[in-house]
Design a protein around this motif. Structure first.
Motif, PDB file in Angstrom:
ATOM      1  N   HIS A 331      41.363  33.491  43.555  1.00  0.00           N
ATOM      2  CA  HIS A 331      41.245  34.846  43.014  1.00  0.00           C
ATOM      3  C   HIS A 331      39.800  35.331  42.956  1.00  0.00           C
ATOM      4  N   ILE A 332      38.837  34.419  43.177  1.00  0.00           N
ATOM      5  CA  ILE A 332      37.433  34.825  43.150  1.00  0.00           C
ATOM      6  C   ILE A 332      36.703  34.253  44.358  1.00  0.00           C
ATOM      7  N   GLN A 333      35.495  34.762  44.582  1.00  0.00           N
ATOM      8  CA  GLN A 333      34.678  34.317  45.702  1.00  0.00           C
ATOM      9  C   GLN A 333      33.927  33.035  45.329  1.00  0.00           C
ATOM     10  N   ALA A 334      33.272  32.437  46.319  1.00  0.00           N
ATOM     11  CA  ALA A 334      32.547  31.183  46.089  1.00  0.00           C
ATOM     12  C   ALA A 334      31.424  31.345  45.069  1.00  0.00           C
ATOM     13  N   ASP A 335      30.869  32.564  44.958  1.00  0.00           N
ATOM     14  CA  ASP A 335      29.782  32.788  43.999  1.00  0.00           C
ATOM     15  C   ASP A 335      30.305  33.270  42.643  1.00  0.00           C
ATOM     16  N   ARG A 336      31.618  33.115  42.426  1.00  0.00           N
ATOM     17  CA  ARG A 336      32.295  33.481  41.183  1.00  0.00           C
ATOM     18  C   ARG A 336      32.318  34.987  40.946  1.00  0.00           C
ATOM     19  N   THR A 337      32.205  35.768  41.992  1.00  0.00           N
ATOM     20  CA  THR A 337      32.394  37.202  41.842  1.00  0.00           C
ATOM     21  C   THR A 337      33.814  37.571  42.260  1.00  0.00           C
ATOM     22  N   LEU A 338      34.218  38.765  41.882  1.00  0.00           N
ATOM     23  CA  LEU A 338      35.605  39.179  42.038  1.00  0.00           C
ATOM     24  C   LEU A 338      35.725  40.365  42.977  1.00  0.00           C
ATOM     25  N   ASN A 339      36.703  40.324  43.858  1.00  0.00           N
ATOM     26  CA  ASN A 339      37.148  41.514  44.578  1.00  0.00           C
ATOM     27  C   ASN A 339      38.302  42.115  43.784  1.00  0.00           C
ATOM     28  N   ALA A 340      38.126  43.320  43.321  1.00  0.00           N
ATOM     29  CA  ALA A 340      39.149  44.004  42.540  1.00  0.00           C
ATOM     30  C   ALA A 340      39.631  45.224  43.318  1.00  0.00           C
ATOM     31  N   ALA A 341      40.618  45.909  42.773  1.00  0.00           N
ATOM     32  CA  ALA A 341      41.158  47.105  43.421  1.00  0.00           C
ATOM     33  C   ALA A 341      40.815  48.324  42.579  1.00  0.00           C
ATOM     34  N   LEU A 342      40.233  49.325  43.214  1.00  0.00           N
ATOM     35  CA  LEU A 342      39.972  50.613  42.573  1.00  0.00           C
ATOM     36  C   LEU A 342      41.134  51.533  42.907  1.00  0.00           C
ATOM     37  N   LEU A 343      41.790  52.055  41.869  1.00  0.00           N
ATOM     38  CA  LEU A 343      42.998  52.845  42.039  1.00  0.00           C
ATOM     39  C   LEU A 343      42.751  54.295  41.621  1.00  0.00           C
ATOM     40  N   PRO A 344      43.557  55.228  42.114  1.00  0.00           N
ATOM     41  CA  PRO A 344      43.462  56.592  41.610  1.00  0.00           C
ATOM     42  C   PRO A 344      43.614  56.624  40.090  1.00  0.00           C
ATOM     43  N   GLY A 345      42.931  57.570  39.470  1.00  0.00           N
ATOM     44  CA  GLY A 345      42.957  57.646  38.018  1.00  0.00           C
ATOM     45  C   GLY A 345      41.860  56.842  37.360  1.00  0.00           C
ATOM     46  N   SER A 346      40.838  56.433  38.150  1.00  0.00           N
ATOM     47  CA  SER A 346      39.707  55.646  37.627  1.00  0.00           C
ATOM     48  C   SER A 346      40.168  54.366  36.957  1.00  0.00           C
ATOM     49  N   ARG A 347      41.173  53.746  37.569  1.00  0.00           N
ATOM     50  CA  ARG A 347      41.655  52.456  37.080  1.00  0.00           C
ATOM     51  C   ARG A 347      41.234  51.351  38.029  1.00  0.00           C
ATOM     52  N   ILE A 348      41.043  50.179  37.449  1.00  0.00           N
ATOM     53  CA  ILE A 348      40.741  48.992  38.241  1.00  0.00           C
ATOM     54  C   ILE A 348      41.813  47.948  37.976  1.00  0.00           C
ATOM     55  N   SER A 349      42.352  47.372  39.058  1.00  0.00           N
ATOM     56  CA  SER A 349      43.227  46.213  38.929  1.00  0.00           C
ATOM     57  C   SER A 349      42.399  44.980  39.224  1.00  0.00           C
ATOM     58  N   LEU A 350      42.418  44.024  38.321  1.00  0.00           N
ATOM     59  CA  LEU A 350      41.656  42.793  38.520  1.00  0.00           C
ATOM     60  C   LEU A 350      42.215  41.973  39.677  1.00  0.00           C
ATOM     61  N   CYS A 351      43.464  42.236  40.067  1.00  0.00           N
ATOM     62  CA  CYS A 351      44.088  41.575  41.225  1.00  0.00           C
ATOM     63  C   CYS A 351      44.135  42.580  42.359  1.00  0.00           C
ATOM     64  N   ASP A 352      43.521  42.242  43.484  1.00  0.00           N
ATOM     65  CA  ASP A 352      43.408  43.243  44.552  1.00  0.00           C
ATOM     66  C   ASP A 352      44.668  43.391  45.390  1.00  0.00           C
ATOM     67  N   ILE A 353      45.757  42.705  45.021  1.00  0.00           N
ATOM     68  CA  ILE A 353      47.031  42.921  45.707  1.00  0.00           C
ATOM     69  C   ILE A 353      48.154  43.242  44.725  1.00  0.00           C
ATOM     70  N   ASN A 354      47.836  43.458  43.473  1.00  0.00           N
ATOM     71  CA  ASN A 354      48.847  43.829  42.484  1.00  0.00           C
ATOM     72  C   ASN A 354      48.320  45.044  41.730  1.00  0.00           C
ATOM     73  N   PHE A 355      48.896  46.208  42.037  1.00  0.00           N
ATOM     74  CA  PHE A 355      48.390  47.464  41.499  1.00  0.00           C
ATOM     75  C   PHE A 355      49.217  47.990  40.333  1.00  0.00           C
TER      76      PHE A 355
END
Length: 435
Positions: A331-355
């Motif tokens: 769920h995270i990169q090798a440097d412990r950073t996260l790819n998240a999903a930016l959704l309409p409505g100024s929302r962020i999903s911490l899981c980039d495949i579950n919106f």
């Protein structure tokens, strides 16, 4: 594949044609035994032998573990400084719209629902947060996503121009840009834009027309393979664009993955293939894990034989064994950073495949004020007792938070377990190394 044996209560022993491969599922050390050495382990009386001495130098000793292997793994993770909690968001999968010109039976996104697209204001807010959070860093990543993201090509243009300005403002050295597209509606203007910004373009293709059209058709019901193939050639002919294939294992190509990969390489001319991991959108894995592992390996070898690269979760096992380092936190990169999903409505999903999952959804402002909210995606390692006896303990380590929520519990899907145990055995015996 046969059920592996357990040696001295702590090592996994894989047997094949009289030979044996030993694996420590915590340290990921491995050793290979000739038929004579393997026989010696099962028949030798207690005491020192040449084989035991040799194994001891490799870290294999008959002294039994006193602790639960799961606790031993957690101690090792602490020693290595590996932590499942992200330190920051360094990449955004930006979901511009849920509108799509195709209807794919397995898509994990609810498309064409009539929900509003992202606005310029929302996009600007999300990008501002991304670059503020990564001030002075070497790189941030942006992936345009949908629906079909090129439907809002205007937002991609706006976002790319803004990203460059924000990178300069916050001293971010590089912006890595990718787009995931079905490739059916690419215009010349879009291709010129991709080249100007050095895009990576991932074309979603599941195989030759008879395979691809089984699950991927235009909204009117007709296939789009001719159009997609033409656009792939246009992309490949344009300097400055890196083109690859996103391949989803489906009921149409399972049993034909090697053939599918051959067609993608030889006919489409794509040399980079990424095979998606099955998502239990109906509460369970849609494929047989053991069969998928073997097919991915066969397809991987097919790609290598044609001078191409194919990556899948199988490579997680190869990397872990190659580095002798646990690969648990997908769920995270090798440097412990996260790819998240930016959704309409100024929302962020911490899981980039579950919106949709409320446990993952936060507003941009909430995360900006309290970065500790990123802990909501952190994986619990080896959540059930059976994980302690699994050969994939330090490679799978149990289901991710997303998988747990989709399955409805902390017990992994049986096919997920079969897939990971099979990939470990494949990787232990394989000698092709890293791609």
């Amino acid at each position: 594949m046969t059920t592996p044996l357990t040696l001295w209560g702590k090592y996994v022993q894989f047997d094949r044609a009289g030979e044996s491969a030993l694996l420590d599922p915590v340290t990921l050390n491995s050793a290979y035994l000739t038929p004579e050495e393997a026989a010696e382990l099962t028949t030798a009386m207690p005491g020192r032998t040449a084989t035991l001495d040799a194994l001891s130098t490799l870290g294999f000793t008959p002294d039994p573990h006193r602790a639960d292997p799961r606790d031993v793994l957690r101690d090792r993770l602490e020693e290595l400084g590996l932590d499942p909690t992200p330190v920051r968001i360094s990449g955004l999968r930006i979901v511009l719209t849920d509108r799509c010109n195709m209807c794919c039976s397995y898509c994990f996104v609810d498309t064409n629902t009539g929900k509003p697209d992202m606005t310029e204001t929302e996009l600007a807010e999300g990008l501002a947060y991304l670059f503020e959070s990564n001030a002075g860093q070497d790189e941030v990543s942006i992936q345009w996503f949908g629906g079909e993201p090129t439907i809002r090509f205007d937002l991609m243009q706006y976002g790319d121009e803004l990203a460059d300005a924000l990178a300069e403002k916050h001293s971010v050295k590089r912006v890595r840009r990718t787009v995931v597209t079905n490739g059916a509606r690419l215009t010349g203007k879009a291709i010129e834009h991709f080249a100007r910004y050095g895009y990576g373009v991932g074309i979603s293709v599941d195989g030759p027309p008879d395979i691809n059209a089984a699950n991927r058709r235009l909204l009117g019901g007709q296939p789009a393979d001719g159009r997609i193939q033409k656009n792939v050639r246009r992309l490949l002919d344009t300097e400055g664009i890196h083109v690859g294939c996103n391949l989803t294992p489906t009921s149409a190509n399972i049993g034909r993955l090697a053939e599918t990969v051959t067609w993608i390489i030889d006919h489409l001319g794509l040399k980079f293939i990424y095979a998606n991991t099955p998502i239990p959108t109906q509460g369970h894995w849609p494929v047989k894990g053991h069969e998928l592992a073997e097919e991915l390996y066969e397809a991987r070898m097919t790609a290598l034989s044609r001078g191409a690269m194919m990556f899948s979760v199988l490579d997680r096992a190869f990397q872990a064994l190659d580095r002798r380092r646990p690969m648990l936190f997908d769920h995270i990169q090798a440097d412990r950073t996260l790819n998240a999903a930016l959704l309409p409505g100024s929302r962020i999903s911490l899981c980039d495949i579950n919106f949709e999952e409320p446990a993952f959804l936060r507003s941009v402002d909430e995360i900006r004020v309290d970065p500790r909210l990123l802990e909501g995606i952190a994986k619990r390692v080896a959540p059930i007792k059976e994980c302690g006896t699994c050969p994939a303990l330090a490679i799978c380590g149990g289901p991710s938070r997303n998988e747990q929520l989709l399955i409805g519990g902390d017990r992994p899907d049986d096919e997920m377990c079969a897939f990971y145990t099979s990939t470990v055995e494949i990787a232990v015996w394989d000698n092709t190394g890293m791609q």
